[in-house]
Design a protein around this motif. Structure first.
Motif, mmCIF file in Angstrom:
data_model
loop_
_atom_site.group_PDB
_atom_site.id
_atom_site.type_symbol
_atom_site.label_atom_id
_atom_site.label_comp_id
_atom_site.label_asym_id
_atom_site.label_seq_id
_atom_site.Cartn_x
_atom_site.Cartn_y
_atom_site.Cartn_z
ATOM 1 N N GLU A 1 0.842 7.474 -6.259
ATOM 2 C CA GLU A 1 -0.314 8.330 -6.542
ATOM 3 C C GLU A 1 -0.069 9.755 -6.063
ATOM 4 O OE1 GLU A 1 -3.748 6.506 -4.887
ATOM 5 O OE2 GLU A 1 -3.684 4.767 -6.222
ATOM 6 N N ILE A 2 0.612 9.903 -4.923
ATOM 7 C CA ILE A 2 0.945 11.243 -4.438
ATOM 8 C C ILE A 2 1.883 11.946 -5.407
ATOM 9 C CG2 ILE A 2 2.210 12.481 -2.638
ATOM 10 C CD1 ILE A 2 1.057 10.518 -0.617
ATOM 11 N N GLY B 1 0.798 -1.223 0.000
ATOM 12 C CA GLY B 1 0.000 0.000 0.000
ATOM 13 C C GLY B 1 0.826 1.265 0.000
ATOM 14 N N THR B 2 1.983 1.224 0.669
ATOM 15 C CA THR B 2 2.832 2.416 0.727
ATOM 16 C C THR B 2 3.320 2.824 -0.651
ATOM 17 O OG1 THR B 2 3.578 1.757 2.930
ATOM 18 C CG2 THR B 2 4.879 3.413 1.781
ATOM 19 N N ALA C 1 0.125 10.075 6.625
ATOM 20 C CA ALA C 1 -0.552 10.712 5.496
ATOM 21 C C ALA C 1 -1.913 11.252 5.921
ATOM 22 C CB ALA C 1 -0.713 9.710 4.352
ATOM 23 N N VAL D 1 0.494 5.277 6.425
ATOM 24 C CA VAL D 1 -0.935 5.570 6.315
ATOM 25 C C VAL D 1 -1.356 6.590 7.377
ATOM 26 C CG1 VAL D 1 -3.248 4.605 6.571
ATOM 27 C CG2 VAL D 1 -1.539 3.388 5.230
ATOM 28 N N LEU E 1 0.446 4.323 -2.539
ATOM 29 C CA LEU E 1 0.160 5.656 -2.030
ATOM 30 C C LEU E 1 1.200 6.670 -2.503
ATOM 31 C CD1 LEU E 1 -1.693 7.291 -0.140
ATOM 32 C CD2 LEU E 1 -0.130 6.726 1.729
ATOM 33 N N THR F 1 -12.378 5.771 5.834
ATOM 34 C CA THR F 1 -11.162 6.313 6.435
ATOM 35 C C THR F 1 -10.942 5.761 7.834
ATOM 36 O OG1 THR F 1 -11.447 8.351 5.159
ATOM 37 C CG2 THR F 1 -9.981 8.445 7.067
ATOM 38 N N ASP G 1 4.347 0.386 6.578
ATOM 39 C CA ASP G 1 3.145 0.645 5.797
ATOM 40 C C ASP G 1 2.089 1.321 6.663
ATOM 41 O OD1 ASP G 1 1.731 0.125 3.169
ATOM 42 O OD2 ASP G 1 0.328 -0.828 4.562
ATOM 43 N N THR H 1 -5.622 9.854 -12.948
ATOM 44 C CA THR H 1 -5.586 11.044 -12.093
ATOM 45 C C THR H 1 -6.098 12.268 -12.845
ATOM 46 O OG1 THR H 1 -3.658 10.121 -10.949
ATOM 47 C CG2 THR H 1 -4.127 12.448 -10.614
#
Length: 402
Positions: A160-161, A153-154, A371, A368, A157, A342, A364, A251
């Protein structure tokens, strides 16, 4: 009788700050190019400003204006209103300092090309090529599964950032550059739109530019989004699908879609406001919606749209309905979907930190949490910067005992 406080004395010559003007139908838009205060004045008001700038006293301006137009304008009151807007150069009362622009070394001559019709034609060509490719080569288009390109997931993330903030920077730079080319300073800052944290470019001075330039500034960011999406689609068709190209496409589409949420002040909102001829569409529409709610509660208030032209009133009433419905739906989705998701994500991260399985799982989970915390802090700071001063004025002040 003594002179009223704040009233200019007889025989006064006033000095006005550097102002710019634009004709808007039967009225004129007046303001400081580096400021955020603008006013719409009729022809008589504009003529009074020009007479004052030429050195006429208040009495001379009033007399000449009456002789030229037959209008009985109280120039003394008019000057006082100009002072409240910060348009007067008054000794001992310096103007409120304008906020420094973003990238102050970027001069209009550096970005004049952003207003070139040749550039606009080239961007339109790229967008058209992407649209044609998307229709002909549909198999190269990414799906939402492409966002989850890694089991970590990291990494998902961070990727995407990186892509998201790069596209956001290009989007806002398009607004800033086109506005700067027209001589408007412009500032990029964080802001809020309901529950969303948004990066936005303040270019209030663009109100004084001609319509072609205004529309270019409003559409510049979306044009960059659409061009980036189209270029990624074309490259995917030529080179094959790739993670970066998929992220850019998805995006960009997401950013373009959110611009059509016009019940918030998005790019399409400003475009719609300009095309409808409304001066403060969001503020007037929300005031009208509040007026209607108070009437339903048995607390009638004056109609805030009563003094506006019929066409503008019609547009504002329709937009008020859109604001109310859109806001209710948006907040409903936030409480019904976004907030629970969330909370689940944060609970999983806390649980992973409490019962660590591997160093990677701990990293990870920490990413989260950091962030999520960074987002909430940034949102709260942006919200307070915008609403804090008004909230402080409404709060009761504690009384100090003697």
């Amino acid at each position: 009788m003594s002179q009223d406080a704040g009233q200019p004395a007889d025989g006064t010559r006033v000095r006005l700050r550097d102002l710019a003007f634009r004709r808007d139908g039967s009225q004129w838009i007046v303001g400081r190019p580096d400021g955020q205060e603008f006013a719409a004045v009729p022809y008589e008001g504009m003529r009074a400003i020009r007479l004052l700038m030429e050195g006429a006293t208040i009495e001379e301006a009033e007399r000449r204006l009456r002789g030229e137009t037959g209008a009985d304008l109280d120039v003394r009151d008019f000057v006082r209103a100009l002072g409240e807007l910060g348009f007067l150069d008054e000794p001992g009362r310096p103007a409120a300092p304008a906020e420094p622009p973003t990238f102050p070394r970027l001069r209009p001559r550096h970005v004049r090309w952003t207003l070139s019709p040749l550039l606009h034609t080239a961007v339109a060509g790229v967008i058209a090529a992407g649209a044609v490719t998307a229709v002909i080569r549909r198999e190269t288009l990414p799906g939402w599964q492409d966002l989850l390109w890694s089991e970590h997931g990291t990494l998902v993330l961070l990727s995407e950032i990186a892509v998201g903030w790069t596209l956001i920077f290009l989007h806002e730079m398009a607004h800033l550059s086109t506005a700067r080319a027209a001589g408007v300073p412009g500032r990029i800052r964080l802001g809020t739109r309901l529950q969303f944290l948004a990066v936005q470019t303040e270019v209030s001075g663009i109100w004084l530019a001609e319509r072609r330039v205004r529309l270019t500034v409003y559409l510049a960011g979306m044009a960059v989004d659409a061009a980036a999406c189209s270029a990624a689609v074309v490259l995917a068709a030529v080179l094959g699908r790739h993670t970066v190209l998929s992220l850019v496409t998805l995006t960009s589409v997401s950013m373009l879609t959110t611009q059509f949420l016009v019940f918030m002040r998005t790019d399409v909102y400003f475009l719609l406001q300009d095309l409808t001829g409304c001066r403060n569409m969001y503020g007037d529409a929300t005031a009208y919606a509040r007026h209607r709610v108070l009437r339903l509660l048995g607390r009638p208030t004056p109609d805030p749209l009563a003094g506006l032209p019929r066409r503008e009133r019609r547009s504002l009433r329709a937009y008020a309905v859109l604001v109310v419905v859109g806001t209710v739906v948006c907040l409903g989705v936030a409480f019904a979907v976004t907030l629970p998701a969330t909370l689940v994500l944060l609970c999983r991260a806390v649980r992973a930190l409490g019962t660590p399985a591997t160093p990677l799982s701990v990293l990870d989970a920490a990413a989260v949490l950091l962030a999520a915390l960074a987002f909430q802090v940034a949102w709260a700071r942006a919200w307070w910067r915008r609403h804090g001063p008004r909230l402080r004025r409404t709060l009761p002040r504690p009384r100090l005992r003697p």
